[in-house]
Design a protein around this motif. Structure first.
Motif, PDB file in Angstrom:
ATOM      1  N   MET A   1      96.010 -45.190  40.195  1.00 21.51           N
ATOM      2  CA  MET A   1      94.641 -45.576  39.834  1.00 21.51           C
ATOM      3  C   MET A   1      93.959 -46.212  41.037  1.00 21.51           C
ATOM      4  SD  MET A   1      93.352 -48.170  36.847  1.00 21.51           S
ATOM      5  CE  MET A   1      91.646 -48.713  36.771  1.00 21.51           C
ATOM      6  N   ASN A   2      92.772 -45.725  41.383  1.00 21.92           N
ATOM      7  CA  ASN A   2      91.988 -46.289  42.468  1.00 21.92           C
ATOM      8  C   ASN A   2      91.284 -47.556  42.000  1.00 21.92           C
ATOM      9  OD1 ASN A   2      89.349 -46.497  44.186  1.00 21.92           O
ATOM     10  ND2 ASN A   2      90.705 -45.167  45.356  1.00 21.92           N
ATOM     11  N   ARG A   3      91.037 -48.480  42.899  1.00 25.06           N
ATOM     12  CA  ARG A   3      90.414 -49.755  42.499  1.00 25.06           C
ATOM     13  C   ARG A   3      88.974 -49.588  42.033  1.00 25.06           C
ATOM     14  NH1 ARG A   3      87.566 -52.531  46.737  1.00 25.06           N
ATOM     15  NH2 ARG A   3      87.415 -51.324  48.662  1.00 25.06           N
ATOM     16  N   HIS A   4      88.353 -48.426  42.298  1.00 26.25           N
ATOM     17  CA  HIS A   4      86.997 -48.175  41.824  1.00 26.25           C
ATOM     18  C   HIS A   4      86.974 -47.453  40.479  1.00 26.25           C
ATOM     19  CE1 HIS A   4      85.719 -49.521  45.716  1.00 26.25           C
ATOM     20  NE2 HIS A   4      86.236 -48.492  46.347  1.00 26.25           N
ATOM     21  N   ASP A   5      88.145 -47.110  39.951  1.00 24.34           N
ATOM     22  CA  ASP A   5      88.200 -46.351  38.702  1.00 24.34           C
ATOM     23  C   ASP A   5      87.985 -47.262  37.499  1.00 24.34           C
ATOM     24  OD1 ASP A   5      88.725 -44.217  40.281  1.00 24.34           O
ATOM     25  OD2 ASP A   5      90.837 -44.014  39.733  1.00 24.34           O
ATOM     26  N   LEU A   6      87.713 -46.623  36.368  1.00 21.25           N
ATOM     27  CA  LEU A   6      87.515 -47.350  35.122  1.00 21.25           C
ATOM     28  C   LEU A   6      88.834 -47.928  34.624  1.00 21.25           C
ATOM     29  CD1 LEU A   6      85.255 -44.715  33.357  1.00 21.25           C
ATOM     30  CD2 LEU A   6      84.519 -47.027  33.942  1.00 21.25           C
ATOM     31  N   THR A   7      88.781 -49.170  34.177  1.00 20.54           N
ATOM     32  CA  THR A   7      89.938 -49.744  33.503  1.00 20.54           C
ATOM     33  C   THR A   7      89.937 -49.267  32.048  1.00 20.54           C
ATOM     34  OG1 THR A   7      88.733 -51.731  32.825  1.00 20.54           O
ATOM     35  CG2 THR A   7      89.799 -51.767  34.998  1.00 20.54           C
ATOM     36  N   ASP A   8      91.031 -49.516  31.351  1.00 22.25           N
ATOM     37  CA  ASP A   8      91.117 -49.096  29.948  1.00 22.25           C
ATOM     38  C   ASP A   8      90.058 -49.806  29.100  1.00 22.25           C
ATOM     39  OD1 ASP A   8      93.207 -47.416  30.555  1.00 22.25           O
ATOM     40  OD2 ASP A   8      94.765 -48.869  30.010  1.00 22.25           O
ATOM     41  N   ALA A   9      89.828 -51.085  29.367  1.00 15.39           N
ATOM     42  CA  ALA A   9      88.827 -51.834  28.597  1.00 15.39           C
ATOM     43  C   ALA A   9      87.422 -51.291  28.866  1.00 15.39           C
ATOM     44  CB  ALA A   9      88.906 -53.323  28.949  1.00 15.39           C
ATOM     45  N   GLU A  10      87.125 -50.969  30.118  1.00 15.09           N
ATOM     46  CA  GLU A  10      85.816 -50.412  30.445  1.00 15.09           C
ATOM     47  C   GLU A  10      85.634 -49.037  29.813  1.00 15.09           C
ATOM     48  OE1 GLU A  10      85.226 -52.589  34.823  1.00 15.09           O
ATOM     49  OE2 GLU A  10      85.913 -50.513  34.679  1.00 15.09           O
ATOM     50  N   TRP A  11      86.692 -48.248  29.815  1.00 16.67           N
ATOM     51  CA  TRP A  11      86.599 -46.913  29.224  1.00 16.67           C
ATOM     52  C   TRP A  11      86.363 -46.999  27.721  1.00 16.67           C
ATOM     53  CZ3 TRP A  11      85.374 -42.204  29.975  1.00 16.67           C
ATOM     54  CH2 TRP A  11      85.779 -41.192  29.102  1.00 16.67           C
ATOM     55  N   GLU A  12      86.938 -47.962  27.045  1.00 11.97           N
ATOM     56  CA  GLU A  12      86.716 -48.127  25.609  1.00 11.97           C
ATOM     57  C   GLU A  12      85.256 -48.438  25.304  1.00 11.97           C
ATOM     58  OE1 GLU A  12      89.357 -51.047  24.106  1.00 11.97           O
ATOM     59  OE2 GLU A  12      91.186 -49.845  24.435  1.00 11.97           O
ATOM     60  N   ARG A  13      84.593 -49.186  26.179  1.00 12.51           N
ATOM     61  CA  ARG A  13      83.174 -49.480  25.969  1.00 12.51           C
ATOM     62  C   ARG A  13      82.288 -48.296  26.332  1.00 12.51           C
ATOM     63  NH1 ARG A  13      84.780 -54.538  28.217  1.00 12.51           N
ATOM     64  NH2 ARG A  13      84.070 -53.918  30.288  1.00 12.51           N
ATOM     65  N   LEU A  14      82.712 -47.504  27.305  1.00 10.18           N
ATOM     66  CA  LEU A  14      81.877 -46.418  27.796  1.00 10.18           C
ATOM     67  C   LEU A  14      82.025 -45.135  26.988  1.00 10.18           C
ATOM     68  CD1 LEU A  14      79.925 -45.550  30.080  1.00 10.18           C
ATOM     69  CD2 LEU A  14      81.936 -44.876  31.399  1.00 10.18           C
ATOM     70  N   ALA A  15      83.219 -44.844  26.516  1.00 10.07           N
ATOM     71  CA  ALA A  15      83.497 -43.554  25.870  1.00 10.07           C
ATOM     72  C   ALA A  15      82.567 -43.243  24.692  1.00 10.07           C
ATOM     73  CB  ALA A  15      84.961 -43.498  25.428  1.00 10.07           C
ATOM     74  N   PRO A  16      82.271 -44.195  23.776  1.00 12.73           N
ATOM     75  CA  PRO A  16      81.395 -43.843  22.645  1.00 12.73           C
ATOM     76  C   PRO A  16      79.964 -43.481  23.045  1.00 12.73           C
ATOM     77  CG  PRO A  16      82.615 -45.870  22.218  1.00 12.73           C
ATOM     78  CD  PRO A  16      82.788 -45.570  23.663  1.00 12.73           C
ATOM     79  N   LEU A  17      79.545 -43.814  24.259  1.00 10.79           N
ATOM     80  CA  LEU A  17      78.175 -43.559  24.694  1.00 10.79           C
ATOM     81  C   LEU A  17      78.023 -42.229  25.416  1.00 10.79           C
ATOM     82  CD1 LEU A  17      77.450 -47.121  26.136  1.00 10.79           C
ATOM     83  CD2 LEU A  17      76.890 -46.271  23.857  1.00 10.79           C
ATOM     84  N   LEU A  18      79.127 -41.526  25.674  1.00  9.75           N
ATOM     85  CA  LEU A  18      79.073 -40.291  26.443  1.00  9.75           C
ATOM     86  C   LEU A  18      78.723 -39.110  25.551  1.00  9.75           C
ATOM     87  CD1 LEU A  18      82.267 -40.764  28.653  1.00  9.75           C
ATOM     88  CD2 LEU A  18      79.897 -41.295  29.237  1.00  9.75           C
ATOM     89  N   PRO A  19      78.037 -38.100  26.086  1.00 11.79           N
ATOM     90  CA  PRO A  19      77.724 -36.900  25.292  1.00 11.79           C
ATOM     91  C   PRO A  19      78.989 -36.107  24.988  1.00 11.79           C
ATOM     92  CG  PRO A  19      77.061 -36.601  27.586  1.00 11.79           C
ATOM     93  CD  PRO A  19      77.466 -38.042  27.445  1.00 11.79           C
ATOM     94  N   VAL A  20      78.965 -35.423  23.852  1.00 12.37           N
ATOM     95  CA  VAL A  20      80.121 -34.622  23.443  1.00 12.37           C
ATOM     96  C   VAL A  20      80.053 -33.269  24.124  1.00 12.37           C
ATOM     97  CG1 VAL A  20      80.316 -35.790  21.234  1.00 12.37           C
ATOM     98  CG2 VAL A  20      78.872 -33.766  21.425  1.00 12.37           C
ATOM     99  N   ASN A  21      81.181 -32.571  24.128  1.00 12.03           N
ATOM    100  CA  ASN A  21      81.234 -31.246  24.727  1.00 12.03           C
ATOM    101  C   ASN A  21      80.340 -30.274  23.969  1.00 12.03           C
ATOM    102  OD1 ASN A  21      83.271 -31.058  27.005  1.00 12.03           O
ATOM    103  ND2 ASN A  21      84.477 -32.132  25.452  1.00 12.03           N
ATOM    104  N   PRO A  22      79.643 -29.381  24.657  1.00 10.31           N
ATOM    105  CA  PRO A  22      78.777 -28.414  23.971  1.00 10.31           C
ATOM    106  C   PRO A  22      79.590 -27.451  23.113  1.00 10.31           C
ATOM    107  CG  PRO A  22      79.006 -27.855  26.301  1.00 10.31           C
ATOM    108  CD  PRO A  22      79.648 -29.199  26.114  1.00 10.31           C
ATOM    109  N   ARG A  23      78.964 -27.018  22.007  1.00  8.76           N
ATOM    110  CA  ARG A  23      79.664 -26.101  21.111  1.00  8.76           C
ATOM    111  C   ARG A  23      79.806 -24.715  21.725  1.00  8.76           C
ATOM    112  NH1 ARG A  23      76.943 -27.451  15.164  1.00  8.76           N
ATOM    113  NH2 ARG A  23      77.604 -29.644  15.062  1.00  8.76           N
ATOM    114  N   GLN A  24      78.845 -24.309  22.531  1.00  8.91           N
ATOM    115  CA  GLN A  24      78.880 -22.999  23.148  1.00  8.91           C
ATOM    116  C   GLN A  24      79.144 -23.133  24.639  1.00  8.91           C
ATOM    117  OE1 GLN A  24      75.187 -21.093  22.200  1.00  8.91           O
ATOM    118  NE2 GLN A  24      75.656 -20.886  20.027  1.00  8.91           N
ATOM    119  N   GLY A  25      79.748 -22.100  25.211  1.00 11.08           N
ATOM    120  CA  GLY A  25      80.042 -22.127  26.632  1.00 11.08           C
ATOM    121  C   GLY A  25      81.374 -22.799  26.921  1.00 11.08           C
TER     122      GLY A  25
END
Length: 298
Positions: A1-25
């Motif tokens: 893990m690089n020191r600039h990468d997301l920690t597990d706690a940060e990823w838990e806060r960020l993941a619900p805000l990300l767009p979902v994968n498109p249904r097509q393509g």
């Protein structure tokens, strides 16, 4: 893990805000790996082709950053991280306004464009001349630059931003940047758009700016310039009363400068290498996301 990468706690806060994968393509590459690559580039300002191989194909990382910058996805993620950030202060919500100049690398110039319809392809076009502000680039004594206008809260976190050519003044953007303030509610309700008071330095001291704050019921904590004060005294009774100024409150204005320091700790913000205005705005938003992840709303 690089020191600039997301920690597990940060990823838990960020993941619900990300767009979902498109249904097509085709399905998108793993969000966490790609976003870590974007964070690494924004922090170090290396060229996209030089991204370390553990972040995957550099083109995939670049395309994701470009797409989310152009369609406003980074801004939507920021809105989610900032939701309810004013609740702790309640009726005492205070913000600060300031600006900073970011030097532009030579690679930031030369973005392609379509010629205006009323100007022939060959010849001199007005927006080709230096300093006209195309792609938020302007030429001043220091060379090509971009100015970042921002609003920060008391915890030195950015809550609104606008960019302009580097030679533009601060005061004309005061109203525009405050109209970008929009804090979502955690539950039901309209976004909050009006702080109780606004702190700014003398560059924003003008009758128009003070009148705008009065109309919105916002207290202005802005020192008056010496020439404005002298002009009021020279007019005598017609000059009116001097504007109110809370010197104790004004001591908190350094929060905007400290927010600038946090943003410029990301080298892709401090030295602009993005050609397009929208992509550079996305770079600023990515740096802001990192700030909000490390200092979240409680």
């Amino acid at each position: 893990m690089n020191r600039h990468d997301l920690t597990d706690a940060e990823w838990e806060r960020l993941a619900p805000l990300l767009p979902v994968n498109p249904r097509q393509g085709g399905r998108w590459a793993d969000h966490r790996t790609v976003i870590n690559g974007v964070f690494f580039r924004v922090r170090t300002n290396i060229t996209w082709r030089d991204l370390p191989p553990w972040y995957g194909n550099w083109k995939t990382v670049y395309n994701r950053h470009r797409r989310w910058s152009m369609d406003g996805t980074w801004e939507k993620i920021l809105d989610g991280l900032r939701a309810g950030c004013d609740e702790a202060e309640g009726d005492n919500w205070t913000v600060s306004v300031d600006s900073t100049v970011a030097r532009a690398h030579q690679h930031a110039a030369g973005a392609r464009r379509e010629p205006p319809a009323d100007i022939p392809s060959k010849g001199t076009a007005l927006d080709h001349k230096p300093g006209t502000g195309r792609e938020a680039l302007g030429r001043s004594r220091g060379g090509w630059s971009t100015k970042i206008h921002l609003v920060a809260d008391r915890r030195c976190r950015p809550i609104a931003r606008i960019i302009s050519p580097g030679q533009h003044g601060d005061s004309p953007y005061f109203r525009r940047i405050l109209e970008r303030v929009r804090i979502r509610r955690r539950g039901l309700g309209r976004p909050r758009r009006r702080p109780i008071r606004v702190l700014a330095d003398k560059a924003y001291s003008s009758r128009a700016n003070r009148a705008y704050l009065r109309r919105r019921g916002i207290q202005a904590v802005i020192p008056i310039k010496r020439d404005q004060q002298a002009n009021r005294l020279n007019r005598g009774r017609k000059g009116g009363r001097p504007p109110g100024f809370d010197a104790e409150r004004y001591k908190e204005r350094n929060t905007a400068e400290r927010c600038v320091n946090k943003l410029k700790g990301h080298r892709a913000v401090a030295l602009r290498t993005d050609k397009r205005e929208r992509i550079y705005e996305g770079t600023i938003d990515v740096a802001s996301i990192r700030i909000w992840l490390r200092d979240p709303v409680l």
